[in-house]
Design an enzyme around this catalytic site. Structure first.
Site, short mmCIF file in Angstrom:
data_model
loop_
_atom_site.label_atom_id
_atom_site.label_comp_id
_atom_site.label_asym_id
_atom_site.label_seq_id
_atom_site.Cartn_x
_atom_site.Cartn_y
_atom_site.Cartn_z
NE ARG A 103 -4.23 -1.95 2.04
CZ ARG A 103 -4.60 -2.42 2.85
NH1 ARG A 103 -4.46 -2.43 4.13
NH2 ARG A 103 -5.95 -3.32 2.47
CE LYS A 126 -20.89 -17.12 5.89
NZ LYS A 126 -21.09 -16.47 7.06
P1 AMP Z 1 -15.04 -14.38 0.24
O1 AMP Z 1 -14.27 -13.35 1.51
O2 AMP Z 1 -16.64 -14.26 0.46
O3 AMP Z 1 -14.58 -13.69 -1.08
O4 AMP Z 1 -14.50 -15.69 0.39
C1 AMP Z 1 -13.29 -16.17 0.41
C2 AMP Z 1 -13.05 -17.30 0.78
O5 AMP Z 1 -13.90 -18.50 0.45
C3 AMP Z 1 -11.70 -18.20 0.90
O6 AMP Z 1 -11.02 -17.92 2.09
C4 AMP Z 1 -12.02 -19.55 0.58
O7 AMP Z 1 -11.35 -20.56 1.22
C5 AMP Z 1 -13.37 -19.74 0.77
N1 AMP Z 1 -14.07 -20.67 -0.02
C6 AMP Z 1 -14.19 -20.76 -1.31
N2 AMP Z 1 -14.85 -21.97 -1.78
C7 AMP Z 1 -15.22 -22.48 -0.66
C8 AMP Z 1 -15.93 -23.60 -0.49
N3 AMP Z 1 -16.37 -24.40 -1.28
N4 AMP Z 1 -16.34 -23.89 0.61
C9 AMP Z 1 -15.81 -23.24 1.95
N5 AMP Z 1 -15.24 -22.10 1.59
C10 AMP Z 1 -14.90 -21.76 0.63
#
Ligand code: AMP
Length: 396
Positions: A35, A198
């Site tokens: 950054r 999610k």
């Molecule tokens: P986000 O912050 O919502 O973009 O989520 C990112 C996180 O989603 C990462 O740490 C991944 O490990 C997790 N992730 C991706 N695919 C899966 C899955 N199939 N089941 C559980 N966690 C997941």
């Protein structure tokens, strides 16, 4: 709007909101200076134009005023070295010391102010605090895209004290330009790839993208809420039961709008949330109880790759699987590579959101995509169609 490339900085004191919110270890050493590095061109531009820079930032989340581990003084040695200038430091972002040090600044000098968030007024967007902050500067510049979606004193409220003399730094200018390329001046076909844990955090972005994209590819943990909505058996995969209905209506809306919504057809399942778990490929609709999907499968990778490689504009947010674990990183890596390939063939690709940026860096593809956004939350809100307070304050 004023432009950094043509602005006359000569003999002016430019108050710059930077994002120096860098990680520090227990010895207060910077562990990732990305950054700070990103802000260097902006600061050098001010200095070479004959101005002085007064830099202000937050660092971490101090709860009750000053605390050693949140002090921006830890940044001074690195910044001085990067700029080749002895950076001065004011141990309070407002008040007499800051003012006196600012008065003594000569063209080419740099002053860094102490952590803005030592004052609760910063995040509250307090006008009087913003006025005090504004005092030492002749010009206000915002170059902190990561906080542009917040109406804080230093990111938005302060701009009213510089009605004629306010502008973006290079980071802000580039972010806005590149995101606009994706949402306003889009070359078709436009494919958005959404993953991550999610659906809940991404509903608004999905809704806003539906009238823009040709293809919407869903991966990551969020895919299982869609699969359940279509009647599949998802075993122990990540599910948001309260959003199953929403997933159904998103699919319906996509159909009505002529958007191709692609949900994975196969997945890599595991009998535990661990890299050492037993794992194998499975159809997405028949995941046995006790097993969970942690990556997209081979057939899905193949299909997604073809769509990506035939796209002219690509937006990627969120990993396809639990890419932090080697056994479930294949899908994410393959998608990152497909995006790089499409970019090489002339597509414009925008990557944003903490984990997709981490993935692009991990696979060494940063230079092979068109633009990597530095502000996860800010980028998503901008794409969702929200007006960012930090952008609006400069533009209006
Ligand atoms: P986000 O912050 O919502 O973009 O989520 C990112 C996180 O989603 C990462 O740490 C991944 O490990 C997790 N992730 C991706 N695919 C899966 C899955 N199939 N089941 C559980 N966690 C997941």
């Amino acid at each position: 709007m004023k432009n950094i490339d043509t602005f006359n900085f000569s003999n002016r004191k430019v108050l710059v909101r930077v994002d120096f919110n860098v990680p520090l270890n227990d010895k207060f050493e910077i562990t990732d200076p990305t950054r700070i590095d990103a802000a260097i061109p902006t600061i050098k531009k001010i200095l070479s134009g004959g101005g002085a820079a007064i830099l202000m930032s937050h660092l971490g989340r101090p709860k009750n005023g000053p605390e050693e581990k949140f002090s921006l003084k830890h940044v001074v040695p690195y910044l001085s070295k990067k700029l080749g200038v002895d950076v001065k430091f004011a141990d309070d972002c407002i008040g007499d010391t800051a003012k006196e040090l600012a008065v003594g600044l000569r063209p080419g000098d740099v002053l860094l102010l102490e952590n803005l968030r030592y004052y609760k007024e910063e995040t509250k967007g307090d006008v009087e605090f913003a006025r005090k902050l504004s005092e030492p500067g002749d010009v206000y510049m915002n170059d902190a895209f990561g906080t542009a979606h917040r109406a804080h004193a230093s990111t938005a409220i302060i701009a009213q004290f510089f009605p004629e003399d306010k502008l973006f730094g290079y980071i802000m200018q580039n972010e806005v330009k590149n995101i606009d390329k994706v949402i306003h001046n889009t070359q078709k076909p436009f494919t958005a790839i959404l993953g991550g844990a999610k659906v809940s955090g991404k509903i608004e972005i999905i809704n806003n993208l539906l009238d823009k994209v040709d293809n919407l590819l869903i991966g990551g943990g969020m895919m299982f809420t869609f699969i359940k909505a279509f009647g599949g058996n998802v075993g122990n995969s990540l599910i948001e039961d309260d959003l199953v209905e929403m997933a159904r209506s998103i699919a319906e809306k996509a159909k009505q709008m002529g958007v191709n919504l692609y949900i994975p057809t196969d997945t890599v399942i595991a009998n535990d949330f661990s890299n050492d778990a037993d794992h194998k490929e499975s159809d997405v609709n028949t995941i046995p109880d006790g097993w969970m999907g942690l990556d997209i499968g081979t057939e899905t990778v193949r299909k997604f790759t073809v769509i990506i490689e035939n796209s002219k504009t690509i937006l990627w947010n969120g990993p396809m699987g639990v890419f932090e674990m080697e056994n479930f990183a294949t899908g994410t890596k393959a998608i990152a590579e497909a995006i790089a390939m499409a970019t090489e063939n002339g597509a414009f690709s925008l990557i944003g959101g903490g984990d997709s940026v981490a993935a692009i860096n991990k696979y060494g593809l940063k230079e092979k995509v068109s633009y990597v956004s530095t502000g996860g939350g800010a980028m998503l809100e901008y794409i969702e169609g929200k007006e960012l307070p930090g952008v609006k304050a400069i533009k209006e």
